[in-house]
Motif scaffolding. Structure first.
Motif, PDB file in Angstrom:
ATOM      1  N   LEU A  29      -3.326  57.053 -41.123  1.00 46.23           N
ATOM      2  CA  LEU A  29      -2.956  56.594 -42.456  1.00 46.23           C
ATOM      3  C   LEU A  29      -2.180  57.702 -43.165  1.00 46.23           C
ATOM      4  CD1 LEU A  29      -5.165  54.568 -44.863  1.00 46.23           C
ATOM      5  CD2 LEU A  29      -3.832  56.479 -45.743  1.00 46.23           C
ATOM      6  N   ASP A  30      -0.968  57.402 -43.589  1.00 43.52           N
ATOM      7  CA  ASP A  30      -0.092  58.365 -44.257  1.00 43.52           C
ATOM      8  C   ASP A  30      -0.359  58.304 -45.765  1.00 43.52           C
ATOM      9  OD1 ASP A  30       1.849  60.039 -45.176  1.00 43.52           O
ATOM     10  OD2 ASP A  30       3.531  59.020 -44.219  1.00 43.52           O
ATOM     11  N   ARG A  31      -1.213  59.172 -46.263  1.00 39.63           N
ATOM     12  CA  ARG A  31      -1.583  59.147 -47.677  1.00 39.63           C
ATOM     13  C   ARG A  31      -0.401  59.438 -48.594  1.00 39.63           C
ATOM     14  NH1 ARG A  31      -4.677  62.917 -45.634  1.00 39.63           N
ATOM     15  NH2 ARG A  31      -4.019  64.427 -47.197  1.00 39.63           N
ATOM     16  N   GLU A  32       0.445  60.380 -48.205  1.00 43.57           N
ATOM     17  CA  GLU A  32       1.529  60.800 -49.089  1.00 43.57           C
ATOM     18  C   GLU A  32       2.492  59.660 -49.394  1.00 43.57           C
ATOM     19  OE1 GLU A  32       3.458  64.234 -47.584  1.00 43.57           O
ATOM     20  OE2 GLU A  32       1.685  65.524 -47.721  1.00 43.57           O
ATOM     21  N   ASN A  33       2.716  58.784 -48.443  1.00 43.65           N
ATOM     22  CA  ASN A  33       3.620  57.657 -48.676  1.00 43.65           C
ATOM     23  C   ASN A  33       2.898  56.442 -49.244  1.00 43.65           C
ATOM     24  OD1 ASN A  33       5.961  58.969 -47.741  1.00 43.65           O
ATOM     25  ND2 ASN A  33       5.468  58.483 -45.611  1.00 43.65           N
ATOM     26  N   LEU A  34       1.619  56.285 -48.935  1.00 43.47           N
ATOM     27  CA  LEU A  34       0.885  55.104 -49.355  1.00 43.47           C
ATOM     28  C   LEU A  34       0.353  55.208 -50.776  1.00 43.47           C
ATOM     29  CD1 LEU A  34      -0.462  52.363 -48.756  1.00 43.47           C
ATOM     30  CD2 LEU A  34      -2.390  53.640 -47.780  1.00 43.47           C
ATOM     31  N   PHE A  35      -0.228  56.341 -51.141  1.00 44.60           N
ATOM     32  CA  PHE A  35      -0.938  56.448 -52.406  1.00 44.60           C
ATOM     33  C   PHE A  35      -0.073  56.219 -53.650  1.00 44.60           C
ATOM     34  CE2 PHE A  35      -5.313  58.483 -51.713  1.00 44.60           C
ATOM     35  CZ  PHE A  35      -5.504  57.714 -50.576  1.00 44.60           C
ATOM     36  N   PRO A  36       1.185  56.677 -53.690  1.00 47.17           N
ATOM     37  CA  PRO A  36       2.004  56.398 -54.887  1.00 47.17           C
ATOM     38  C   PRO A  36       2.115  54.909 -55.193  1.00 47.17           C
ATOM     39  CG  PRO A  36       3.034  58.105 -53.578  1.00 47.17           C
ATOM     40  CD  PRO A  36       1.887  57.587 -52.762  1.00 47.17           C
ATOM     41  N   SER A  37       2.228  54.078 -54.160  1.00 47.01           N
ATOM     42  CA  SER A  37       2.316  52.633 -54.401  1.00 47.01           C
ATOM     43  C   SER A  37       0.980  52.065 -54.863  1.00 47.01           C
ATOM     44  CB  SER A  37       2.783  51.922 -53.127  1.00 47.01           C
ATOM     45  OG  SER A  37       1.828  52.071 -52.079  1.00 47.01           O
ATOM     46  N   LEU A  38      -0.126  52.655 -54.402  1.00 48.67           N
ATOM     47  CA  LEU A  38      -1.441  52.169 -54.820  1.00 48.67           C
ATOM     48  C   LEU A  38      -1.703  52.454 -56.295  1.00 48.67           C
ATOM     49  CD1 LEU A  38      -3.670  53.224 -51.776  1.00 48.67           C
ATOM     50  CD2 LEU A  38      -2.557  51.030 -52.187  1.00 48.67           C
ATOM     51  N   PHE A  39      -1.134  53.544 -56.803  1.00 48.45           N
ATOM     52  CA  PHE A  39      -1.342  53.922 -58.206  1.00 48.45           C
ATOM     53  C   PHE A  39      -0.176  53.497 -59.097  1.00 48.45           C
ATOM     54  CE2 PHE A  39      -4.362  56.915 -56.235  1.00 48.45           C
ATOM     55  CZ  PHE A  39      -5.456  56.721 -57.051  1.00 48.45           C
ATOM     56  N   ASN A  40       0.658  52.604 -58.608  1.00 47.56           N
ATOM     57  CA  ASN A  40       1.781  52.097 -59.402  1.00 47.56           C
ATOM     58  C   ASN A  40       1.251  51.425 -60.672  1.00 47.56           C
ATOM     59  OD1 ASN A  40       4.033  50.681 -60.427  1.00 47.56           O
ATOM     60  ND2 ASN A  40       4.935  50.575 -58.386  1.00 47.56           N
ATOM     61  N   SER A  41       1.823  51.768 -61.813  1.00 45.58           N
ATOM     62  CA  SER A  41       1.330  51.249 -63.094  1.00 45.58           C
ATOM     63  C   SER A  41       1.777  49.816 -63.376  1.00 45.58           C
ATOM     64  CB  SER A  41       1.791  52.151 -64.238  1.00 45.58           C
ATOM     65  OG  SER A  41       3.205  52.240 -64.272  1.00 45.58           O
ATOM     66  N   THR A  42       2.749  49.326 -62.623  1.00 42.27           N
ATOM     67  CA  THR A  42       3.227  47.959 -62.819  1.00 42.27           C
ATOM     68  C   THR A  42       2.261  46.964 -62.188  1.00 42.27           C
ATOM     69  OG1 THR A  42       5.531  48.723 -62.780  1.00 42.27           O
ATOM     70  CG2 THR A  42       5.142  46.365 -62.481  1.00 42.27           C
ATOM     71  N   LEU A  43       1.801  46.000 -62.974  1.00 41.27           N
ATOM     72  CA  LEU A  43       0.824  45.024 -62.492  1.00 41.27           C
ATOM     73  C   LEU A  43       1.518  43.767 -61.981  1.00 41.27           C
ATOM     74  CD1 LEU A  43      -1.946  45.167 -65.255  1.00 41.27           C
ATOM     75  CD2 LEU A  43      -1.879  46.403 -63.086  1.00 41.27           C
ATOM     76  N   THR A  44       1.144  43.333 -60.788  1.00 42.51           N
ATOM     77  CA  THR A  44       1.603  42.055 -60.258  1.00 42.51           C
ATOM     78  C   THR A  44       0.666  40.948 -60.762  1.00 42.51           C
ATOM     79  OG1 THR A  44       0.258  42.212 -58.258  1.00 42.51           O
ATOM     80  CG2 THR A  44       2.445  43.241 -58.206  1.00 42.51           C
ATOM     81  N   ASP A  45       0.964  39.714 -60.423  1.00 41.99           N
ATOM     82  CA  ASP A  45       0.081  38.605 -60.818  1.00 41.99           C
ATOM     83  C   ASP A  45      -1.302  38.770 -60.194  1.00 41.99           C
ATOM     84  OD1 ASP A  45       2.079  37.479 -62.325  1.00 41.99           O
ATOM     85  OD2 ASP A  45       2.767  36.133 -60.729  1.00 41.99           O
ATOM     86  N   ASP A  46      -1.339  39.183 -58.925  1.00 36.42           N
ATOM     87  CA  ASP A  46      -2.641  39.421 -58.279  1.00 36.42           C
ATOM     88  C   ASP A  46      -3.390  40.558 -58.952  1.00 36.42           C
ATOM     89  OD1 ASP A  46      -2.163  37.403 -56.464  1.00 36.42           O
ATOM     90  OD2 ASP A  46      -1.317  38.754 -54.944  1.00 36.42           O
ATOM     91  N   ASP A  47      -2.648  41.598 -59.347  1.00 35.97           N
ATOM     92  CA  ASP A  47      -3.278  42.741 -60.010  1.00 35.97           C
ATOM     93  C   ASP A  47      -3.930  42.339 -61.324  1.00 35.97           C
ATOM     94  OD1 ASP A  47      -2.468  44.418 -57.997  1.00 35.97           O
ATOM     95  OD2 ASP A  47      -0.680  45.128 -59.046  1.00 35.97           O
ATOM     96  N   LYS A  48      -3.320  41.431 -62.055  1.00 35.00           N
ATOM     97  CA  LYS A  48      -3.834  41.045 -63.371  1.00 35.00           C
ATOM     98  C   LYS A  48      -5.215  40.407 -63.252  1.00 35.00           C
ATOM     99  CE  LYS A  48       0.742  40.469 -65.417  1.00 35.00           C
ATOM    100  NZ  LYS A  48       1.744  39.515 -65.959  1.00 35.00           N
ATOM    101  N   HIS A  49      -5.434  39.612 -62.210  1.00 40.59           N
ATOM    102  CA  HIS A  49      -6.756  39.017 -62.005  1.00 40.59           C
ATOM    103  C   HIS A  49      -7.780  40.101 -61.664  1.00 40.59           C
ATOM    104  CE1 HIS A  49      -9.901  36.268 -60.820  1.00 40.59           C
ATOM    105  NE2 HIS A  49      -9.961  36.819 -59.621  1.00 40.59           N
TER     106      HIS A  49
END
Length: 256
Positions: A117-137
């Protein structure tokens, strides 16, 4: 500024620079002394572990003890580092609280390397402040539990907790968010400094320490654990078991 004011300012600046330089030299010397003391203490701990673990099946420690984990590419060194800390855990004093952060992070990073698992490339997207429709639920579910979390009183800590829980839900969308995650993450936050480090340890605990499927949408793993606990209490502490039933302890007896 007038020339006289500039000259006075320059003199004060030179004086401050001189004082800070002397302070930096003192701190550097003190730091070097502390490093030497740590190295000597590590040698003492290594000798103690050697004597303590010499009769264990895995054999004695093969390298000098250190609090900092070695490079993950050095498998022999990392395994010896892990063995040394396991030896300390068998002693009465256990591990100092100040070491736990580095140990948990070392284990988590070893797990990520194991699963590629490449944390350096994955984690920035996990902490993205923009919420998708799925994120809002998910965000709505998480917010409901924030104020119920012990030791998380300030709004700043609640926002940190929410970001970490949402990041994990994005990492593992099949599971998303389960009740109880907030309590576990809050405890990890007390030890870890950054949100990224907290998420690393949380992922490691759920995917490498706890049994598979322990947390899921139907909480089947936890319910199985509660059933086992209930059966044990019926056998070994029947009075306590009956008392809990009389109190209608719904969570504990959710299986019935």
């Amino acid at each position: 500024m007038e020339q006289s004011e500039l000259e006075s300012f320059r003199v004060d600046l030179d004086d401050n620079i001189s004082k800070l330089s002397k302070k930096l030299v003192r701190l550097t010397l003190n730091q070097n002394k502390l490093k030497d003391d740590i190295a000597q203490n590590c040698q003492v701990v290594s000798a103690i572990i050697q004597a303590f673990s010499s009769k264990k099946s895995k054999g004695p420690l093969q390298s000098t003890f250190s609090v900092e984990p070695p490079s993950l590419t050095d498998r022999v060194g990392f395994n010896n580092w892990l063995l040394s800390h396991r030896s300390l855990l068998r002693m009465d004093a256990g591990l100092p609280s100040s070491w736990r952060k580095k140990i948990w992070l070392g284990l988590a990073q070893d797990y990520f390397q194991e699963v590629n698992l490449d944390r350096e490339n994955l984690f920035p997207s996990l902490f993205n402040s923009t919420l998708t429709d799925d994120d809002k639920h998910l965000d709505y579910q998480i917010v409901k539990d924030l104020h119920r979390t012990a030791n998380i009183g300030s709004r700043h800590d609640q926002q940190r907790l929410k970001r970490i829980l949402l990041a994990y839900a994005r990492y593992n969308p099949e599971c998303g968010y389960c009740q109880g995650f907030n309590v576990i993450v809050a405890l990890i936050m007390e030890v870890m400094e950054s949100e990224s480090d907290t998420l690393q340890v949380f992922i490691f605990m759920l995917h490498a320490v706890l049994p598979p499927e322990y947390h899921s949408h139907n909480l089947e793993g936890i319910q199985t654990d509660l059933k086992v606990l209930s059966d044990l209490m019926k056998t070994f502490t029947p009075k306590v078991n009956s008392h809990l039933i009389n109190l209608r302890f719904v969570f504990y007896f959710s299986y019935y």
